[in-house]
Design a protein around this motif. Structure first.
Motif, PDB file in Angstrom:
ATOM      1  N   ALA A   9      31.074 -12.503  76.262  1.00 51.48           N
ATOM      2  CA  ALA A   9      30.062 -12.339  75.215  1.00 51.48           C
ATOM      3  C   ALA A   9      30.691 -12.018  73.863  1.00 51.48           C
ATOM      4  O   ALA A   9      30.388 -12.657  72.850  1.00 51.48           O
ATOM      5  CB  ALA A   9      29.071 -11.254  75.619  1.00 51.48           C
ATOM      6  N   THR A  26      21.008 -10.687  79.820  1.00 49.32           N
ATOM      7  CA  THR A  26      22.138 -10.533  78.908  1.00 49.32           C
ATOM      8  C   THR A  26      22.884 -11.847  78.699  1.00 49.32           C
ATOM      9  O   THR A  26      22.716 -12.809  79.455  1.00 49.32           O
ATOM     10  CB  THR A  26      23.132  -9.494  79.453  1.00 49.32           C
ATOM     11  OG1 THR A  26      23.723 -10.015  80.658  1.00 49.32           O
ATOM     12  CG2 THR A  26      22.445  -8.169  79.751  1.00 49.32           C
ATOM     13  N   LYS A  28      23.300  -9.221  70.761  1.00 55.34           N
ATOM     14  CA  LYS A  28      23.101  -8.895  72.178  1.00 55.34           C
ATOM     15  C   LYS A  28      21.698  -8.360  72.417  1.00 55.34           C
ATOM     16  O   LYS A  28      21.033  -8.732  73.392  1.00 55.34           O
ATOM     17  CB  LYS A  28      24.140  -7.872  72.633  1.00 55.34           C
ATOM     18  CG  LYS A  28      25.540  -8.430  72.798  1.00 55.34           C
ATOM     19  CD  LYS A  28      26.511  -7.327  73.207  1.00 55.34           C
ATOM     20  CE  LYS A  28      27.925  -7.840  73.303  1.00 55.34           C
ATOM     21  NZ  LYS A  28      28.888  -6.754  73.644  1.00 55.34           N
TER      22      LYS A  28
END
Length: 253
Positions: free
Chosen positions: A155, A180, A170
């Motif tokens: 991420a 997520t 996020k």
């Protein structure tokens, strides 16, 4: 530009009409994810046209399959998070159909193969997603992940590459999609694995390596957790393009 008319026999006209109805029904069932109904309508169609199938020129049959492929691809684009899968599937099928000499015997197996492959590549996320309502940041992250599934993905690395604020993005991603970024990375890689299981002869360990998924044991465990089936069983049930007349080039990796 004037397009020359393709002269059809009455049998071919009847076939085109019946197939147009089937194509409409299959698109509807694909949108609703009803594979059983789709296969049932294919069986009815087969029963209706089988006596006259050999009086239809292969060119007409090929055009029908091309039309269905494009129609299902168009419907699949509503599945925003999984769109790249169907873009690639359409490309592979159209390449096969336009470069291979087909016979009347090929028609029904190819029809069933095309439909099964589209259904087997449907996204399995249970959360309803409206791609038109995604913010620019979230859509950008999704697009990046879909197009870099074979690479090592994290991420923070993605957000840095896209010059997006990590914490803000996020939070926004989770708020809009309900999961997520890392969850979607895993899911996208497993969707990519489904393609490779169907469309290549690569060993399962090589597929895990190809998509940069830790190791083969973890890949197999996560695949079964996600889809409630082992990778090898999924391949056995869905690798329908690798029969005598395969749609995907067996040398393609």
């Amino acid at each position: 530009m004037n397009f020359p008319e393709l002269k059809l026999s009455q049998t071919e006209r009847d076939f085109n009409f019946d197939f147009a109805i089937l194509e409409h029904d299959l698109s509807y069932f694909f949108e609703k994810r009803c594979l059983d109904y789709a296969l049932e309508h294919i069986n009815r169609f087969n029963h209706k046209i089988k006596d006259n199938l050999y009086n239809v020129r292969p060119l007409i049959l090929k055009e029908a399959l091309i039309s269905l492929t494009c129609d299902l691809a168009s419907v699949s684009f509503y599945h925003y998070l999984n769109m790249i899968t169907f873009v690639n599937l359409r490309k592979d099928i159209l390449h096969y159909l336009t470069t291979t000499t087909l016979t009347n015997d090929d028609f029904m197996p190819l029809l069933e193969s095309i439909v099964n492959n589209y259904f087997s590549n449907l996204d399995t996320l249970d959360i309803p997603i409206d791609g038109t309502r995604l913010s620019k940041q979230v859509a950008l992250v999704v697009y990046y992940i879909d197009n870099h599934c074979d690479e090592p993905l994290r991420a923070n690395t993605i957000l840095e590459e896209l010059t997006l604020d990590p914490e803000y993005t996020k939070r926004k991603f989770r708020k809009e999609l309900g999961f997520t970024i890392n969850f979607y990375i895993r899911h996208a890689k497993l969707q990519r694995a489904k393609q490779l299981l169907i469309n290549t002869h690569l060993p399962i360990g090589e597929i895990a390596e190809r998509i940069n998924f830790y190791n083969s044991a973890e890949f197999a465990r996560q695949f079964q957790k996600e889809f409630d089936i082992t990778p090898s069983k999924y391949r056995e049930l869905n690798q329908i393009f690798y029969k005598a007349n395969s749609i995907i080039n067996p040398n393609r990796n």
